[in-house]
Design an enzyme around this catalytic site. Structure first.
Site, mmCIF file in Angstrom:
data_model
loop_
_atom_site.group_PDB
_atom_site.id
_atom_site.type_symbol
_atom_site.label_atom_id
_atom_site.label_comp_id
_atom_site.label_asym_id
_atom_site.label_seq_id
_atom_site.Cartn_x
_atom_site.Cartn_y
_atom_site.Cartn_z
ATOM 1 C CD GLN A 162 22.773 52.277 -23.445
ATOM 2 O OE1 GLN A 162 23.088 51.173 -23.036
ATOM 3 N NE2 GLN A 162 22.294 53.211 -22.655
ATOM 4 C CD GLU A 204 16.529 55.888 -25.833
ATOM 5 O OE1 GLU A 204 15.908 56.907 -26.174
ATOM 6 O OE2 GLU A 204 16.560 55.465 -24.670
#
Length: 207
Positions: A162, A204
């Site tokens: 991730q 992100e």
């Protein structure tokens, strides 16, 4: 001692365009602290519960229920307490909720109030927040972490991990660490472009 005079919260949008809580705390000496509650894209099984509205508005992600809890039961409980006693503030909200994961009043409601109280108290003493929380011996800032490659739930790609993160150690100033990380990020972007890979960014901000 400085007393919490007023607590209020409103709904704002976070960096992903999702609703979150902005909390404002006012002390009797006029000092003010504000905080916006962060929210992750993925949730761990042990994380405290974010209270969301459900329904159609904002895809069910509204936070008006949590805001109501801030403006009513939390405000009633915390107003009149000493803002300098952060532990007592946090313990009072935990007791008010009465669950292990803040499922009654919402961890997002609690976190906003806790952060805003701390900032208001620091402003009341005219000292930086890190000094207020860390005490007289607080002299070292944490090393910043930067997400440069996204995968998993944070990106629409086939990368299993991730987050790929970097930490610029060894710099005497935060600004120099920030610059170093930025240079790594921009260099990585150039390398990916030169190799013909996508430089679209994920949830992100990483590639």
């Amino acid at each position: 001692m400085v007393i919490v005079k007023k607590i209020s919260a409103i709904e704002v949008l976070d960096s992903r365009g999702n609703p979150t809580i902005k909390t404002k705390v006012e002390l009797c000496d006029g000092s003010i602290g504000e905080a916006i509650v962060p929210s992750g894209a993925s949730t761990g099984k042990r994380e405290r519960l974010e209270l969301r509205d459900g329904g159609e508005a904002f895809g069910g992600k509204g936070v008006l229920k949590a805001i109501k809890n801030v403006n009513s039961m939390i405000a009633e409980e915390i107003c009149g307490k000493d803002a300098y006693n952060q532990k007592a503030i946090d313990d009072a909200m935990l007791a008010l909720d009465g669950t292990d994961n803040y499922s009654r009043i919402g961890a997002n409601a609690v976190l906003g109030v806790s952060m805003a109280v701390a900032r208001a108290a620091a402003n009341s003493l005219n000292i930086p927040l890190y000094r207020y929380l860390g005490g007289a011996n607080a002299c070292t800032l944490p090393v910043p972490m930067f997400n440069i490659i996204n995968g998993g739930a944070h990106a629409n790609n086939s990368v299993d991990f991730q987050e790929f993160m970097i930490m610029p150690f060894g710099f005497s100033k935060f600004s120099n660490a920030l610059r170093a990380a930025t240079e790594v990020y921009q260099t990585l972007k150039k390398i990916l472009n030169d190799l013909g890979h996508s430089t679209a960014v994920g949830d992100e901000g990483g590639f």
